[in-house]
Scaffold this active site. Structure first.
Site, PDB file in Angstrom:
ATOM      1  CG  ASP A 116      -2.049   0.986   1.131  1.00  0.00           C
ATOM      2  OD1 ASP A 116      -3.211   0.538   1.081  1.00  0.00           O
ATOM      3  OD2 ASP A 116      -1.784   2.211   1.095  1.00  0.00           O
ATOM      4  CB  ILE A 117       0.986   4.122  -2.340  1.00  0.00           C
ATOM      5  CG1 ILE A 117       2.141   4.960  -2.852  1.00  0.00           C
ATOM      6  CG2 ILE A 117      -0.287   4.942  -2.228  1.00  0.00           C
ATOM      7  CD1 ILE A 117       2.003   5.382  -4.312  1.00  0.00           C
ATOM      8  CG  ASN A 132     -12.553  -0.985   3.968  1.00  0.00           C
ATOM      9  OD1 ASN A 132     -12.858  -1.581   4.995  1.00  0.00           O
ATOM     10  ND2 ASN A 132     -11.474  -0.210   3.888  1.00  0.00           N
ATOM     11  CG  HIS A 169     -12.428   4.009   5.430  1.00  0.00           C
ATOM     12  ND1 HIS A 169     -11.279   4.156   4.684  1.00  0.00           N
ATOM     13  CD2 HIS A 169     -12.376   4.959   6.390  1.00  0.00           C
ATOM     14  CE1 HIS A 169     -10.566   5.147   5.201  1.00  0.00           C
ATOM     15  NE2 HIS A 169     -11.215   5.645   6.222  1.00  0.00           N
ATOM     16  CD  GLN A 170     -14.945  -0.432  -2.501  1.00  0.00           C
ATOM     17  OE1 GLN A 170     -16.132  -0.565  -2.234  1.00  0.00           O
ATOM     18  NE2 GLN A 170     -14.345  -1.121  -3.453  1.00  0.00           N
ATOM     19  CG  HIS A 199      -8.726  -2.932  -2.062  1.00  0.00           C
ATOM     20  ND1 HIS A 199      -9.662  -2.238  -2.803  1.00  0.00           N
ATOM     21  CD2 HIS A 199      -8.606  -2.233  -0.912  1.00  0.00           C
ATOM     22  CE1 HIS A 199     -10.074  -1.180  -2.127  1.00  0.00           C
ATOM     23  NE2 HIS A 199      -9.454  -1.156  -0.964  1.00  0.00           N
ATOM     24  CG  HIS A 211      -6.843  -2.889   3.355  1.00  0.00           C
ATOM     25  ND1 HIS A 211      -6.090  -1.766   3.111  1.00  0.00           N
ATOM     26  CD2 HIS A 211      -8.070  -2.637   2.848  1.00  0.00           C
ATOM     27  CE1 HIS A 211      -6.850  -0.854   2.491  1.00  0.00           C
ATOM     28  NE2 HIS A 211      -8.051  -1.360   2.325  1.00  0.00           N
TER      29      HIS A 211
HETATM   30  P1  5GP Z   1      -9.796   1.435   0.617  1.00  0.00           P
HETATM   31  O1  5GP Z   1     -10.027   2.615   1.515  1.00  0.00           O
HETATM   32  O2  5GP Z   1     -10.444   1.604  -0.738  1.00  0.00           O
HETATM   33  O3  5GP Z   1     -10.185   0.133   1.273  1.00  0.00           O
HETATM   34  O4  5GP Z   1      -8.241   1.341   0.418  1.00  0.00           O
HETATM   35  C1  5GP Z   1      -7.560   1.754  -0.716  1.00  0.00           C
HETATM   36  C2  5GP Z   1      -6.096   1.652  -0.423  1.00  0.00           C
HETATM   37  O5  5GP Z   1      -5.373   1.740  -1.641  1.00  0.00           O
HETATM   38  C3  5GP Z   1      -5.567   2.758   0.492  1.00  0.00           C
HETATM   39  O6  5GP Z   1      -4.958   2.180   1.646  1.00  0.00           O
HETATM   40  C4  5GP Z   1      -4.560   3.508  -0.385  1.00  0.00           C
HETATM   41  O7  5GP Z   1      -3.429   3.946   0.322  1.00  0.00           O
HETATM   42  C5  5GP Z   1      -4.209   2.475  -1.436  1.00  0.00           C
HETATM   43  N1  5GP Z   1      -3.841   3.050  -2.720  1.00  0.00           N
HETATM   44  C6  5GP Z   1      -4.568   3.970  -3.417  1.00  0.00           C
HETATM   45  N2  5GP Z   1      -3.937   4.275  -4.573  1.00  0.00           N
HETATM   46  C7  5GP Z   1      -2.814   3.522  -4.613  1.00  0.00           C
HETATM   47  C8  5GP Z   1      -1.745   3.400  -5.569  1.00  0.00           C
HETATM   48  O8  5GP Z   1      -1.720   4.038  -6.617  1.00  0.00           O
HETATM   49  N3  5GP Z   1      -0.760   2.518  -5.273  1.00  0.00           N
HETATM   50  C9  5GP Z   1      -0.776   1.771  -4.121  1.00  0.00           C
HETATM   51  N4  5GP Z   1       0.262   0.936  -3.929  1.00  0.00           N
HETATM   52  N5  5GP Z   1      -1.749   1.867  -3.210  1.00  0.00           N
HETATM   53  C10 5GP Z   1      -2.762   2.737  -3.446  1.00  0.00           C
END
Ligand code: 5GP
Ligand code: ZN
Length: 136
Positions: free
Chosen positions: A33-34, A85, A91-92, A98, A100
């Site tokens: 995760d970035i 999520n 929180h998606q 995906h 986590h």
């Molecule tokens: P969500 O809140 O949708 O469950 O989580 C999305 C996750 O994707 C976040 O933790 C965010 O940091 C990660 N993320 C979003 N864009 C990128 C990206 O371009 N590269 C990577 N490696 N992670 C990303």
């Protein structure tokens, strides 16, 4: 442009956007995760594009937990959360399913969870179980 071609995680799978890849198979991809909540925060995704869990065919879901497990073991994490999520309110932020893997090394880092438990009548709980089962 359709949703799939604009999807950031589909671009990561294709290599159009760089990522620090941890695992790849014909149907699964995993990367760091970035914006990690803790060191080692990683994501496992199906290569099949879908917004929510219910949009992904079962055969594209089978490796997600085993790969999350492999990563958790490789991280040496003893305390960690596996999270998936669905929907903005939940929180998606990225609309490609995906999972986590979030190490919880201490109180401050990793996932913070609110757990607002409610009291419920046992009759209501039983009726709810029957209703859900009848729809499965
Ligand atoms: P969500 O809140 O949708 O469950 O989580 C999305 C996750 O994707 C976040 O933790 C965010 O940091 C990660 N993320 C979003 N864009 C990128 C990206 O371009 N590269 C990577 N490696 N992670 C990303
Ligand atoms: Zn996608």
């Amino acid at each position: 442009m359709n949703r799939m071609s604009s999807c950031i995680f589909c671009k990561i799978i294709k290599g159009d956007i760089p990522s620090f890849k941890l695992f790849e198979s014909d149907k699964t991809f995993a990367f760091l995760d970035i914006n990690p909540l803790s060191k080692g925060h990683a994501l496992v995704i199906p290569k099949h594009h879908g917004e929510k869990l219910a949009d992904i065919p079962d055969d594209s879901l089978t490796e997600l937990l085993p790969v999350a497990k492999k990563i958790a073991i490789a991280l040496g994490a003893t305390n960690y959360n596996i999270l998936q999520n669905n929907g903005r309110l939940a929180h998606q932020e990225v609309d490609h399913v995906h999972v986590h893997i979030i190490p919880k090394p201490n109180e401050a880092e990793g996932l913070g969870v609110k757990w607002p438990q409610q009291k419920i009548d046992m009759g209501e709980l039983k009726a709810l179980a029957e209703e859900i089962k009848s729809k499965m």
